[in-house]
Design a protein around this motif. Structure first.
Motif, PDB file in Angstrom:
ATOM      1  N   PHE A   1      88.235   8.584 -27.383  1.00  0.00           N
ATOM      2  CA  PHE A   1      86.888   8.312 -27.017  1.00  0.00           C
ATOM      3  C   PHE A   1      86.148   9.632 -27.376  1.00  0.00           C
ATOM      4  CE2 PHE A   1      83.163   9.490 -24.161  1.00  0.00           C
ATOM      5  CZ  PHE A   1      82.321   8.562 -24.877  1.00  0.00           C
ATOM      6  N   VAL A   2      86.352  10.660 -26.881  1.00  0.00           N
ATOM      7  CA  VAL A   2      85.794  12.182 -27.240  1.00  0.00           C
ATOM      8  C   VAL A   2      85.822  12.479 -28.648  1.00  0.00           C
ATOM      9  CG1 VAL A   2      86.332  14.844 -27.186  1.00  0.00           C
ATOM     10  CG2 VAL A   2      86.881  12.970 -25.097  1.00  0.00           C
ATOM     11  N   GLN A   3      86.523  12.274 -29.473  1.00  0.00           N
ATOM     12  CA  GLN A   3      86.909  12.312 -30.886  1.00  0.00           C
ATOM     13  C   GLN A   3      85.615  10.830 -31.378  1.00  0.00           C
ATOM     14  OE1 GLN A   3      90.982  11.157 -31.655  1.00  0.00           O
ATOM     15  NE2 GLN A   3      91.543  12.548 -31.054  1.00  0.00           N
TER      16      GLN A   3
ATOM     17  N   PHE B   1      92.080  -0.736 -25.713  1.00  0.00           N
ATOM     18  CA  PHE B   1      91.747  -0.171 -24.471  1.00  0.00           C
ATOM     19  C   PHE B   1      91.412   1.344 -25.293  1.00  0.00           C
ATOM     20  CE2 PHE B   1      96.184   1.605 -24.894  1.00  0.00           C
ATOM     21  CZ  PHE B   1      95.959   3.026 -24.239  1.00  0.00           C
ATOM     22  N   ILE B   2      90.332   1.376 -24.698  1.00  0.00           N
ATOM     23  CA  ILE B   2      90.311   3.720 -25.262  1.00  0.00           C
ATOM     24  C   ILE B   2      90.025   4.388 -24.299  1.00  0.00           C
ATOM     25  CG2 ILE B   2      87.710   3.007 -24.633  1.00  0.00           C
ATOM     26  CD1 ILE B   2      87.195   4.805 -27.762  1.00  0.00           C
TER      27      ILE B   2
ATOM     28  N   ASP C   1      79.804  -3.130 -32.632  1.00  0.00           N
ATOM     29  CA  ASP C   1      80.780  -4.056 -32.781  1.00  0.00           C
ATOM     30  C   ASP C   1      80.932  -4.762 -31.690  1.00  0.00           C
ATOM     31  OD1 ASP C   1      82.946  -5.453 -33.365  1.00  0.00           O
ATOM     32  OD2 ASP C   1      83.989  -4.189 -34.906  1.00  0.00           O
ATOM     33  N   PRO C   2      81.102  -6.507 -31.283  1.00  0.00           N
ATOM     34  CA  PRO C   2      81.414  -6.972 -29.975  1.00  0.00           C
ATOM     35  C   PRO C   2      83.303  -6.470 -29.695  1.00  0.00           C
ATOM     36  CG  PRO C   2      81.450  -8.468 -32.205  1.00  0.00           C
ATOM     37  CD  PRO C   2      81.626  -7.278 -32.476  1.00  0.00           C
ATOM     38  N   PHE C   3      83.946  -5.931 -30.064  1.00  0.00           N
ATOM     39  CA  PHE C   3      85.359  -5.900 -30.501  1.00  0.00           C
ATOM     40  C   PHE C   3      85.447  -4.549 -28.982  1.00  0.00           C
ATOM     41  CE2 PHE C   3      85.595  -8.975 -33.091  1.00  0.00           C
ATOM     42  CZ  PHE C   3      86.669  -9.818 -33.018  1.00  0.00           C
ATOM     43  N   VAL C   4      84.918  -3.536 -30.138  1.00  0.00           N
ATOM     44  CA  VAL C   4      84.863  -2.003 -29.372  1.00  0.00           C
ATOM     45  C   VAL C   4      83.310  -2.446 -28.220  1.00  0.00           C
ATOM     46  CG1 VAL C   4      83.134   0.324 -29.912  1.00  0.00           C
ATOM     47  CG2 VAL C   4      84.640  -0.855 -31.893  1.00  0.00           C
ATOM     48  N   MET C   5      83.081  -3.136 -27.884  1.00  0.00           N
ATOM     49  CA  MET C   5      81.898  -2.560 -26.895  1.00  0.00           C
ATOM     50  C   MET C   5      82.610  -3.269 -26.136  1.00  0.00           C
ATOM     51  SD  MET C   5      79.185  -1.638 -26.738  1.00  0.00           S
ATOM     52  CE  MET C   5      78.221  -2.646 -25.676  1.00  0.00           C
ATOM     53  N   ARG C   6      84.248  -4.352 -25.849  1.00  0.00           N
ATOM     54  CA  ARG C   6      84.858  -4.758 -24.896  1.00  0.00           C
ATOM     55  C   ARG C   6      85.528  -3.658 -24.891  1.00  0.00           C
ATOM     56  NH1 ARG C   6      87.881  -8.961 -27.613  1.00  0.00           N
ATOM     57  NH2 ARG C   6      86.328 -10.235 -27.899  1.00  0.00           N
ATOM     58  N   VAL C   7      85.913  -2.561 -24.944  1.00  0.00           N
ATOM     59  CA  VAL C   7      86.781  -1.679 -24.885  1.00  0.00           C
ATOM     60  C   VAL C   7      86.105  -0.501 -24.079  1.00  0.00           C
ATOM     61  CG1 VAL C   7      88.743  -2.096 -26.747  1.00  0.00           C
ATOM     62  CG2 VAL C   7      87.260  -0.164 -26.918  1.00  0.00           C
ATOM     63  N   ILE C   8      84.789  -0.454 -24.452  1.00  0.00           N
ATOM     64  CA  ILE C   8      84.037   0.394 -23.662  1.00  0.00           C
ATOM     65  C   ILE C   8      83.371   0.319 -22.737  1.00  0.00           C
ATOM     66  CG2 ILE C   8      81.703   1.572 -23.837  1.00  0.00           C
ATOM     67  CD1 ILE C   8      82.340   2.312 -26.989  1.00  0.00           C
TER      68      ILE C   8
END
Length: 839
Positions: free
Chosen positions: A234-236, A228-229, A513-520
């Motif tokens: 996220f702000v960083q 999770f993010i 990145d698909p792994f980043v898109m998942r948490v977003i």
């Protein structure tokens, strides 16, 4: 040298042959570097476990996201003869990217010895091999990343699976932004983005120009591993994007031309949010991004000298009341002056040199002053020039005794003060004490404020890595209260100013990145479901939601940014205000956030009410009667949502969540499912052919029911997918037949069939397969699809994955029924496993 030659050739290309020139610096090009890394890139992007993990865009729980993320990297004990010198074991920490950095193996490139019981995945070996090729050479790092940028521009966004298009056609589809070919959720086709992130993270000490990209990659990688993010993380990431996509700097330096600037509406409400300061100091390609600690202090010395000389020249003006030495002397004023004086000099000339910082040393100013007085004495000879010679002597004496010594002393004092300040800052930065006071160095990144004495929450501490470098000291102090959407901007860069690789391209790839898109996507879903719906909030009023949707839109534009190699950059608006960029008739982010996200929120609220009513009803009689008689969401309410790619994936994620076991029930789904499908049809424009990550997540969710899958839910899904095959957007029959939707549908039927007749009887299976062929081929049920038969007989490579699913079906079907089905489809005379006929 081979790579530099290719880059130089591209710089000299014309617009007509630019596409051919750029092809030379891709993985398909003819460079030594491409030959060295091509196999490793192919191994990484085709790793079976990695592909399956990347294609799951919507995962139910945080623990599942963490587990499938670990498939990205192998982290067991490896044998490395180079690392130990004796072939001993090297312990590698599970789940850490440091493992990849340590897989440098033996002297032979990519040769890594592993124990049989814990083999290394091909993706980890690929990163290790590429790291050995790059070594610690920044030029090779940039070259490899630039190749991945080009690779992503023609294979990402699901377009890599469309084998019916050539590379040039794919590029055209990307530049058009056509959602029929390009999907915001690329899944496994976006693994080149994951590889770029792994290479950046495993490189070690990054060059100065990569510093912000490295910080952003570390924050995202930590969030992905955590599943999770957090708000702070996220702000960083947003702070990193603000530095990379910084319009203020581009405007000042003039290296890039703004082609459209947002106009603020007159009556727009001002949103008071904490500002994140952005440095507007001009930077060079090889200069540090830290403006307060310059590597070269010569510019400051010139400005300091300019300030001192300005005072000295003002004193010279005061001591020359007749303006004898103020202006240049001409032959009209002094006949024959140009013949006698070969190098004229005056106060105004020295003043112009001072203003243009041509003086680098105070001694140069001294020489010009002496030259001015010498010219006066040389020209004014004889008794008639006695007064001029005396005046020159008087002013020269005053200049030598007062003006010049004062200027020299002032310059020396200021330079001493400057050097002392730099020495103290350096000593404080390294932890040493210089003098009685320890001065803290300025923040490394000037765009972010440093909050003193503030402790982060427990959520952020679980995501942000505890080990901090001095480079990210400012970014990690950003907190959720510092959120501030990026300004909408669109600008074009001159070809000579485009760098290789473009930092904007790399930043957008990190987001795609698909792994980043998942948490977003999980973050957006949770905010809408918990903060907005349950708290009865307004989407546009949530502090993070507009910024999250903006980042989602930047990821959607990533392929266009990479296709143009960063020459034309766009930052979409966050949707808080109705800002129109040049050439746009409407603000899509504004429409999405103000109109369609609230409409989607109403759908979520209705879905929750449907579940409560179907479960027995805990509503008041009046509320229950109003709920039963409420009007359905009309299709016209979703008019204008076709271009909102980000909203499409949000609705897809909500539908997958709705179908999870326990989140709804069979009775409620009869009302809920058609509403979400209707919204998807409107937003997608009837084209769901290329949404493989959504379809894979949908299939995984439905298979969780196993043999307990309700037949009504099964029928809802099958009828929906067949209708999507019939709609097919504007795609040709061949593209529809070879689509991911067709393959996913047949794969789902095969998986259901393997659970037994209780879930999917054999006759129903064959009937649904027949309907799928007719729908994809664009013919009526019962008629032969010529396009399907042609692809089957030619054994087309683009059709192979779909054909394998039909062969799987026929292999588990009794011979008589299989032959009957083949006869209906028009393929009865062919051997279904090996037949090949000429066209």
């Amino acid at each position: 040298a081979d790579w530099d030659a290719k880059i130089e050739a591209i710089a000299n290309c014309t617009e007509e042959n630019m596409a051919a020139c750029e092809e030379a610096i891709t993985l398909r090009g003819t460079t030594i570097l491409a030959d060295l890394i091509k196999d490793s890139v192919q191994s990484y992007t085709t790793d079976v476990a990695l592909v399956a993990s990347a294609d799951l865009a919507f995962v139910r729980t945080m623990s599942e996201r963490r587990y499938i993320t670990k498939l990205r990297r192998t982290k067991d004990k490896l044998n490395s003869s180079d690392a130990l010198g004796s072939g001993g074991e090297v312990p590698i920490a599970r789940g850490t990217l440091a493992a990849i950095g340590g897989l440098t193996g033996s002297k032979a490139t990519g040769q890594i010895l592993a124990k049989e019981e814990s083999p290394v995945s091909s993706s980890a070996q690929a990163v290790s091999t590429i790291k050995e090729v790059i070594g610690n050479r920044p030029k090779l790092l940039g070259a490899v990343l630039d190749m991945l940028i080009s690779e992503y521009a023609t294979t990402g966004g699901g377009i890599g699976r469309i084998q019916t298009l050539s590379n040039s056609q794919k590029r055209e589809e990307v530049l058009k932004g056509d959602r029929a070919a390009v999907s915001i959720l690329g899944g496994a086709t976006n693994l080149s983005c994951s590889l770029a992130a792994d290479i950046i993270l495993s490189f070690g000490q990054l060059p100065r120009s990569y510093e912000v990209i490295g910080i952003m990659a570390r924050i995202l990688d930590t969030s992905v591993n955590a599943g999770f993010i957090s708000d702070d993380a996220f702000v960083q990431v947003q702070g990193c994007l603000r530095t990379i996509f910084r319009p203020e700097q581009l405007e000042q330096t003039g290296s890039e031309k703004c082609i459209s600037e947002p106009e603020k509406p007159q009556n727009a409400a001002k949103v008071k949010t904490p500002k994140i300061k952005l440095s507007t100091k001009q930077t060079k390609t090889n200069a540090s991004i830290f403006p307060d600690t310059p590597a070269d202090d010569s510019d400051y010395e010139k400005k300091l000298l300019q300030r001192v000389l300005k005072t000295a020249i003002a004193s010279m003006r005061e001591n020359d009341p007749q303006s004898l030495f103020l202006n240049p002397v001409t032959d009209a004023i002094a006949p024959g002056y140009s013949t006698v004086i070969k190098t004229p000099m005056c106060i105004r000339t020295m003043e112009e040199k001072m203003m243009s910082t041509k003086y680098t040393k105070i001694e140069e100013f001294k020489e010009d002053t002496f030259l001015m007085f010498a010219n006066c004495v040389k020209y004014n000879t004889g008794p008639s020039g006695q007064w001029f010679r005396n005046e020159a002597g008087r002013q020269k004496k005053l200049w030598k005794e007062t003006i010049f010594p004062d200027a020299k002393a002032k310059l020396k004092a200021d330079m001493t003060k400057r050097k002392k300040a730099l020495a103290q800052a350096k000593a404080a930065e390294s932890g040493e004490v210089s003098g009685s006071k320890k001065r803290k160095p300025p923040p490394p990144l000037a765009f972010a404020p440093v909050e003193k004495g503030e402790k982060g929450n427990s959520t952020a501490s679980a995501v942000i890595a505890p080990k901090e470098g001095k480079d990210d000291a400012a970014i990690i102090h950003l907190r959720a209260k510092n959120v501030n959407p990026l300004p909408a901007w669109s600008y074009k860069r001159r070809r000579k100013d485009v760098d290789f690789p473009s930092m904007q391209c790399l930043a957008s790839m990190l987001l795609a990145d698909p792994f980043v898109m998942r948490v977003i996507m999980d973050k957006i879903e949770r905010i809408l479901r918990i903060d907005v719906i349950k708290e009865k909030g307004i989407p546009s009023g949530h502090p993070l939601l507009p910024s999250l949707i903006q980042v989602l839109n930047i990821a959607q534009l990533s392929m266009q940014i990479c296709a143009l190699k960063g020459k034309h950059l766009s930052v979409p608006d966050a949707g808080i205000e109705n800002i129109l960029l040049e050439g746009n008739e409407r603000s899509l982010p504004y429409d999405s956030l103000r109109k369609f996200v609230p409409l989607f929120g109403k759908m979520l609220l209705d879905a929750d009410l449907d579940k409560r009513m179907a479960a027995g009803g805990d509503l008041h009689d009046v509320a229950l009667q109003a709920l039963i008689s409420r009007p359905e969401i009309e299709a016209k309410e979703w008019e204008g949502a076709t271009l909102l790619h980000g909203l499409l994936v949000v609705v897809e994620g909500a539908l997958v969540h709705l179908l999870q076991p326990g989140n709804s029930n069979e009775l409620a789904l009869r009302d809920q499912f058609p509403r979400f499908v209707s919204a998807l049809d409107r937003i997608s424009g009837g084209n769901m052919l290329n949404e493989r990550p959504f379809l894979a997540s949908l299939a995984q969710t439905l298979l969780r029911y196993k043999s307990k899958l309700p037949h009504s839910t099964r029928d809802l899904v099958t009828n929906c997918m067949i209708s999507w095959l019939k709609m097919g957007g504007k795609a040709s029959p061949k593209m529809t037949i070879c689509s991911s939707l067709h393959e996913s549908f047949m794969n789902l039927l095969n998986e259901w069939s393997s659970l037994g007749n209780l879930v999917l009887p054999r006759d129903l299976f064959l009937s649904l397969a027949e309907q799928a062929v007719a729908a994809a081929g664009g013919v009526d049920l019962g008629k032969t699809s010529k396009a399907f038969v042609k692809l089957w007989t030619r054994d087309d490579e683009s059709f192979s994955s779909v054909k394998n699913q039909y062969l799987r079906m026929l292999s588990t079907t009794p011979d008589a029924k299989a032959a009957q089905w083949q006869e209906k489809m028009g393929i009865c005379e062919m051997d279904t496993s090996t037949s090949k006929t000429n066209d």
